[in-house]
Design an enzyme around this catalytic site. Structure first.
Site, PDB file in Angstrom:
ATOM      1  N   GLY A 137     -10.401   5.719   4.612  1.00 38.36           N
ATOM      2  CA  GLY A 137     -11.443   6.567   4.066  1.00 38.36           C
ATOM      3  C   GLY A 137     -12.576   6.763   5.061  1.00 38.36           C
ATOM      4  O   GLY A 137     -12.726   6.009   6.022  1.00 38.36           O
ATOM      5  N   CYS A 138     -13.393   7.779   4.817  1.00 44.67           N
ATOM      6  CA  CYS A 138     -14.456   8.125   5.769  1.00 44.67           C
ATOM      7  C   CYS A 138     -15.560   7.068   5.805  1.00 44.67           C
ATOM      8  O   CYS A 138     -15.895   6.538   6.868  1.00 44.67           O
ATOM      9  CB  CYS A 138     -15.015   9.515   5.462  1.00 44.67           C
ATOM     10  SG  CYS A 138     -15.495   9.768   3.736  1.00 44.67           S
ATOM     11  N   PHE A 139     -16.137   6.742   4.648  1.00 43.16           N
ATOM     12  CA  PHE A 139     -17.152   5.689   4.614  1.00 43.16           C
ATOM     13  C   PHE A 139     -16.539   4.359   5.064  1.00 43.16           C
ATOM     14  O   PHE A 139     -17.182   3.578   5.781  1.00 43.16           O
ATOM     15  CB  PHE A 139     -17.731   5.539   3.205  1.00 43.16           C
ATOM     16  CG  PHE A 139     -19.007   6.287   2.971  1.00 43.16           C
ATOM     17  CD1 PHE A 139     -20.091   6.145   3.826  1.00 43.16           C
ATOM     18  CD2 PHE A 139     -19.140   7.145   1.893  1.00 43.16           C
ATOM     19  CE1 PHE A 139     -21.282   6.829   3.609  1.00 43.16           C
ATOM     20  CE2 PHE A 139     -20.317   7.832   1.655  1.00 43.16           C
ATOM     21  CZ  PHE A 139     -21.392   7.682   2.517  1.00 43.16           C
ATOM     22  N   ALA A 140     -15.302   4.103   4.660  1.00 47.56           N
ATOM     23  CA  ALA A 140     -14.650   2.850   5.039  1.00 47.56           C
ATOM     24  C   ALA A 140     -14.544   2.724   6.546  1.00 47.56           C
ATOM     25  O   ALA A 140     -14.752   1.645   7.116  1.00 47.56           O
ATOM     26  CB  ALA A 140     -13.264   2.769   4.402  1.00 47.56           C
ATOM     27  N   THR A 141     -14.209   3.821   7.219  1.00 42.79           N
ATOM     28  CA  THR A 141     -14.100   3.793   8.674  1.00 42.79           C
ATOM     29  C   THR A 141     -15.427   3.430   9.315  1.00 42.79           C
ATOM     30  O   THR A 141     -15.503   2.532  10.168  1.00 42.79           O
ATOM     31  CB  THR A 141     -13.609   5.163   9.201  1.00 42.79           C
ATOM     32  OG1 THR A 141     -12.281   5.396   8.711  1.00 42.79           O
ATOM     33  CG2 THR A 141     -13.605   5.206  10.714  1.00 42.79           C
TER      34      THR A 141
END
Length: 327
Positions: free
Chosen positions: A137-141
């Site tokens: 995921g974007c935030f996860a990255t």
């Protein structure tokens, strides 16, 4: 060298559009089809006007197994449904951009496809040997890349994180908080302490630091800009900033897209690129880790192409040397 053939499912959305943009300029890949059942027969440029002059392809509602890799640029829950309902040949590699296959704890009984979590800075060798990739995921990255060096050292405890994302993070469909009149000159917290990316962040941190001390408390914000993510994580840390800087630089040495800077970063340095930039600073025993990415590239389609490059033995940066929109 013969080019690999790629299929795209969900080509009408933001991540689908970015995938098309990257692949039509990729020297080792060609797009075999762009699937969008709601736009079948229409020119791709009718939806993605920025691609005018770059492609004359049409959307299709058909699928083909005459491909090497399939990108699933669909909503959460739809990737698993697609694979359940469509016979994708075993020799076709799948890169899923949804959250459907990211968690190892998810029930995969009866499924013949096993997915590797596609964060290259953590799982590069496993990605090279994989058949199927669950794109992070974007935030996860952004959050993970800021924390992984501390987890590797085994010193990560409670983490308090805030992050702001652009409107493209909400997808192309309109809702009350994605209209310009709402977003302009406005900021709002949402999904406080319960964002869907938290579980995959914990999964990765525990891959490096097995104890359960590392726990992320995350408050995301909606921002009044189109694309990009800027995250700040606060942790307790006894190490001095010089040692931490060296530790971060060593952890990311040789990484193609993640760079540790010794001065403050800003969002415009990463927008339109596959980069993650990191900066750390310390006050007393509190360490602040800032990280920034483009949510549609390093947070989605760019990282998916990076994973494709690793899967097929290409140079990791192929097709991803993109200039930031710095002005």
């Amino acid at each position: 060298m013969k080019k690999i053939k790629a299929g795209i499912v969900g080509g009408a959305g933001y991540t689908g559009g970015e995938m098309i943009r990257l692949l039509i300029n990729h020297p080792q890949a060609e797009i075999a089809f762009i699937n969008s059942s709601s736009n079948a027969g229409n020119p791709v440029t009718r939806i993605h006007a920025d691609l005018a002059g770059d492609t004359d392809m049409l959307f299709t509602d058909k699928l083909s197994n005459d491909i090497d890799v399939l990108f699933l640029c669909v909503g959460h829950g739809d990737a698993k449904k697609f694979l359940d309902q469509n016979p994708v040949a075993d020799n076709v590699k799948v890169i899923d951009l949804s959250q459907d296959f990211r968690l190892k704890s998810r029930d995969t009984s009866g499924e013949n496809r096993k997915f590797v979590y596609g964060l290259p800075e953590l799982n590069r060798e496993a990605i090279r040997d994989a058949k199927n990739i669950a794109n992070p995921g974007c935030f996860a990255t952004a959050i993970q890349l800021g924390l992984l060096p501390l987890a590797k050292r085994g010193i990560l405890g409670e983490v308090y994180t805030t992050g702001i994302t652009g409107s493209t993070g909400a997808g192309q469909g309109l809702n009350a908080t994605s209209h310009f009149s709402w977003r302009a000159n406005n900021v709002q917290a949402y999904k406080t302490l319960q964002h869907q990316h938290i579980n995959e962040i914990h999964q990765s941190l525990r891959q490096l630091q097995e104890d359960t001390k590392a726990h992320v408390h995350f408050v995301p914000w909606r921002g009044d800009f189109a694309r990009g993510i800027y995250v700040t994580s606060i942790v307790h840390c006894a190490l001095d900033v010089a040692e931490l800087q060296s530790m971060y630089e060593l952890f990311y040495a040789g990484q193609a897209f993640t760079h540790v800077l010794d001065k403050m970063i800003d969002l415009k340095q990463v927008v339109n690129t596959n980069k993650c930039l990191i900066h750390i600073e310390k006050q007393g025993d509190k360490l602040a880790i800032h990280s920034a990415i483009d949510n549609l590239l390093k947070g989605a389609s760019g990282q998916a192409v990076q994973n494709m490059n690793l899967l097929f033995g290409f140079d990791e940066t192929t097709g991803l040397r993109l200039k930031p929109a710095a002005f």
